[in-house]
Every structure is written in structure tokens, then in C-alpha cells.
Scaffold this active site. Structure first.
Site, short mmCIF file in Angstrom:
data_model
loop_
_atom_site.label_atom_id
_atom_site.label_comp_id
_atom_site.label_asym_id
_atom_site.label_seq_id
_atom_site.Cartn_x
_atom_site.Cartn_y
_atom_site.Cartn_z
N HIS A 90 41.12 85.57 -22.39
CA HIS A 90 39.94 86.42 -22.37
C HIS A 90 40.30 87.87 -22.12
O HIS A 90 39.59 88.78 -22.59
CB HIS A 90 38.94 85.92 -21.31
CG HIS A 90 38.16 84.72 -21.74
ND1 HIS A 90 36.79 84.62 -21.61
CD2 HIS A 90 38.55 83.55 -22.31
CE1 HIS A 90 36.37 83.46 -22.07
NE2 HIS A 90 37.43 82.78 -22.50
N ASP A 91 41.36 88.11 -21.41
CA ASP A 91 41.82 89.49 -21.21
C ASP A 91 42.33 90.08 -22.52
O ASP A 91 41.95 91.19 -22.91
CB ASP A 91 42.93 89.52 -20.15
CG ASP A 91 43.42 90.94 -19.87
OD1 ASP A 91 42.59 91.87 -19.82
OD2 ASP A 91 44.64 91.11 -19.68
N VAL A 94 39.90 91.40 -25.49
CA VAL A 94 39.05 92.58 -25.28
C VAL A 94 39.92 93.71 -24.74
O VAL A 94 40.45 93.62 -23.65
CB VAL A 94 37.90 92.27 -24.29
CG1 VAL A 94 36.98 93.48 -24.16
CG2 VAL A 94 37.12 91.04 -24.74
N GLY A 96 42.83 94.32 -25.54
CA GLY A 96 44.22 93.90 -25.46
C GLY A 96 44.60 93.38 -24.09
O GLY A 96 43.78 93.32 -23.17
N ASP A 98 45.56 94.07 -21.11
CA ASP A 98 45.69 95.23 -20.23
C ASP A 98 45.10 95.00 -18.84
O ASP A 98 44.94 95.95 -18.07
CB ASP A 98 45.02 96.45 -20.87
CG ASP A 98 43.51 96.30 -21.02
OD1 ASP A 98 43.00 95.15 -20.84
OD2 ASP A 98 42.84 97.30 -21.30
N SER A 100 42.14 94.41 -18.05
CA SER A 100 40.81 94.99 -17.89
C SER A 100 39.78 93.97 -17.42
O SER A 100 38.77 94.33 -16.80
CB SER A 100 40.34 95.66 -19.19
OG SER A 100 40.40 94.76 -20.28
N HIS A 217 42.79 74.25 -25.89
CA HIS A 217 41.69 73.37 -25.50
C HIS A 217 42.18 71.98 -25.13
O HIS A 217 41.37 71.11 -24.80
CB HIS A 217 40.65 73.27 -26.62
CG HIS A 217 39.85 74.51 -26.80
ND1 HIS A 217 38.95 74.69 -27.84
CD2 HIS A 217 39.79 75.66 -26.08
CE1 HIS A 217 38.39 75.88 -27.75
NE2 HIS A 217 38.89 76.49 -26.69
N ASP A 269 39.52 68.08 -24.13
CA ASP A 269 40.35 67.07 -24.78
C ASP A 269 39.86 65.73 -24.26
O ASP A 269 39.99 65.44 -23.07
CB ASP A 269 41.82 67.29 -24.41
CG ASP A 269 42.77 66.29 -25.07
OD1 ASP A 269 42.31 65.19 -25.44
OD2 ASP A 269 43.96 66.60 -25.20
#
Length: 350
Positions: A90-91, A94, A96, A98, A100, A217, A269
Site C-alpha cells: 500500500h505504501d 501511492v 512510490g 517512500d 508516506s 493473497h 487463500d
């Protein structure tokens, strides 16, 4: 016999994983802002490289510190592996890789972690613990973005007691984090194939990476809320999604009776949500992918072939190593860009 097979499997992962790091040094993504590097794995004075902190942090090994804390956490809570891997994903999608996503909201800014898709993210406290220990030994040296990337790899690797993909370091931390940027960049569980391929493509990731990284997943959980429409109202008249195996759909309906309890837990799974393996692809190819974004991988002939190949664990682990190296280099800030946060939750100076 099983022990010998596992030893061979892990050895193969390590060999191909290291080759993956050497072989993808110039996979540049489309787009990206000034100062953002895409996949300079060899290290050229501006990009990422192995053991970036070796000469900067002599009092402690950065990699060993991260691994030690993460392995203890995963040993105590096996679900932490999926949580830290998801945090890294997830980082990176959005702004890259970084760090954020780690920034807390302020009085004037709603940050990435407050956006709907990120509200269920966890593992922040593990990143904080690692950062605190490293700051005590090497203040102002190790970025939160690198800690996040290393923690994801080590969390998944605990199962094998070996590193299963190389992590190149040297990322700097971003100073901008906006909730408004999450929706258009982060792939959705309900996305179709065209949307997924476009979103991955803008990050310099191709069809092969899309199918391979979807294999994450194989560990982790979701909730009934994300699949309720697929089970009860996919066509608008109460039918389940016809791309679901009917027996599997009935199993899911029993777990998520209508009206759905949105907090009921589902394993992504169906065989095991704790074992990192290629079983996700076996389930997918039997039309037992939990999300629309899983099932849609079979709607394209090329991606369907890749999904079939990835049922082989050696193929999956080798390709996953390559794709994680590529994803970990998406739009990274290096050199004079960004900063090294003292606290992963707050931009320096705030």
C-alpha cells in the site's frame, strides 16, 4: 524427505532471488517525478543498492536489527507477516515506496492512512519499534521507507528462516501524504483486468508482475464486506458472480449469510491464510479466487497462462522475488530527495 524438499526449495528461492536483483537494474517505470528512481538496483550513487547502510551505521547491522524484531513479532503473531507485506504494498502504490503511508494525519492534512482502503492496515507499531532501536544506535540514518521494505521481506521470510528476496536500500522518506491520492492509485479488490493492468503499468510493473504480486493473497485475511456484492447482488438481481466456483460460492455464503456481517473474517487463500506458498494459484485456477481482482486475472489469456505457471512453487517464488524487487523500486526518493524521518509518523520539523 519433506525436509530435503524444503531445503531445495529455499535454496532455489535464494539463488533466483539474488539473480532477480542483479538482472532488473534498468526496468524504468513510465512517469514519476523528478528525483524518483525506478529500479537502479546496482547502485550508481543515486539509486538503491545492497547493504546501503553498512558504512553509515557501524554500531549495529541494520538488516539484522530489522530481521530480529520482525521475526520475534511474526513468531508471536503469525498474522503479522501478511500485515507487514500489505503495508509495503500500500505504501509503494501511492507516491512510490517512500514511507508516506506511515504519516499520521495532522490538523490540516488527511494522510494516506486515513483513506478507506488503508483504514484496516496495521503493523505500524512494528515499524515504530524498529525505528526507535535504529535511532538509538544510528540517529538520522535509516529511512522509514527502507525499514518498511525490509520488514515486509523479513516477515514473509520467517516461514523459511531465510531471506526469500533481496531488498536494495537507500530510499528516502517522502514528506507528502494525501488521502485523496489513494483511490486512483491503489488497486481495488473489485477492479477489472484493464484497470489493474493500467494501475500496475503506471508504476512500471507489467502483466507478469500483476499476476505474480497478486500471489501475496496466499497469506492474510479479508472480511465479508468486500465480497458481499459478489455473493448476493453481482448482477443486480441477487445472483452470485458466475465466475465463482458454485461450491466455493456456497461456502462463502454460509460464512457470510445475508445480511452480511461486514466484520466476519475470510481467508484469502481457502487452504491456509498463514502459509506463503503457491496454493493461491491452484485455488484461483479452480475459480476460487476471493476477490473480483483475483477472478479477473483469468479473463485475459496471457495472464491466465501466467497464473497456471505460477502453480509451480519454484516458479512462483522465483518470479515473486523478481517482482518484489521491481515493486520496491517504484518511484523511490534517493540522494538529495526526501528526508530521513526521526519519527516515522511525523515529518521532520513538525
Amino acid at each position: 524427505m519433506r525436509k530435503n524438499i524444503l531445503v531445495f526449495l529455499v535454496a532455489s528461492i535464494l539463488v533466483v532471488g539474488c539473480m532477480a536483483g542483479r538482472g532488473h537494474g534498468h526496468d524504468h517505470a513510465r512517469g514519476g517525478g523528478q528525483g524518483r528512481a525506478h529500479g537502479h538496483e546496482h547502485g550508481d550513487g543515486q539509486g538503491l543498492k545492497m547493504h546501503y547502510y553498512q558504512s553509515q551505521c557501524r554500531s549495529v547491522s541494520v538488516e539484522e536489527t530489522v530481521r530480529g524484531i520482525v521475526w520475534k513479532k511474526v513468531d508471536a503473531d503469525p498474522t503479522m507477516a501478511a500485515k507487514l507485506l500489505r503495508l509495503h504494498y500500500h505504501d509503494c502504490f501511492v507516491r512510490g515506496c517512500d514511507g508516506s503511508i506511515l504519516l499520521d494525519p495532522t490538523q490540516n492534512t488527511t494522510t494516506e492512512k486515513t483513506a478507506g482502503p488503508n483504514r484496516s492496515i496495521s503493523g505500524y507499531e512494528v515499524i515504530d519499534e524498529i525505528k526507535t532501536k535504529l535511532e538509538a544506535n544510528c540517529p538520522g540514518i535509516v529511512s522509514c521507507a527502507d525499514i518498511t521494505a525490509l520488514a515486509a521481506r523479513d516477515a514473509v521470510s520467517f516461514q523459511f528462516q531465510r531471506e526469500i528476496w533481496p531488498v536494495f536500500t537507500g530510499r528516502k522518506d517522502g514528506i507528502v501524504s494525501l488521502a485523496s491520492e489513494v483511490g486512483g492509485n491503489l488497486p481495488s479488490a473489485n477492479a477489472n483486468f484493464t484497470t489493474l493492468l493500467t494501475q500496475f503499468g503506471t508504476k512500471g510493473l507489467n502483466l507478469n508482475d500483476l499476476v505474480t504480486l497478486s500471489g501475496a493473497h496466499t497469506i492474510g485475511i479479508s472480511h465479508c464486506a468486500l465480497v458481499s456484492r459478489r455473493l448476493y447482488n453481482f448482477t443486480g438481481i441477487g445472483d452470485a458472480d458466475k465466475s465463482l466456483d458454485p461450491v466455493y460460492a456456497q461456502t462463502l455464503r454460509k460464512l457470510c449469510p445475508n445480511p452480511v456481517n461486514p466484520t466476519t473474517v475470510l481467508e484469502m487463500d481457502p487452504k491456509s491464510s498463514l502459509s506463503f506458498d503457491s496454493d493461491y494459484y491452484r485455488a484461483l485456477n479452480q475459480h476460487k479466487g476471493l476477490f473480483v481482482s483475483d477472478a479477473t486475472l483469468l479473463t485475459n489469456s496471457q495472464s491466465a497462462l501466467v497464473a497456471k505457471d505460477l502453480e509451480n512453487p519454484l516458479v512462483f517464488f522465483a518470479q515473486f522475488a523478481r517482482s518484489m524487487v521491481k515493486m520496491g523500486a517504484v518511484e523511490v526518493l534517493t540522494g538529495g530527495q526526501g528526508e530521513v524521518r526521526k519519527n516515522c509518523r511525523v515529518v521532520n520539523g513538525q
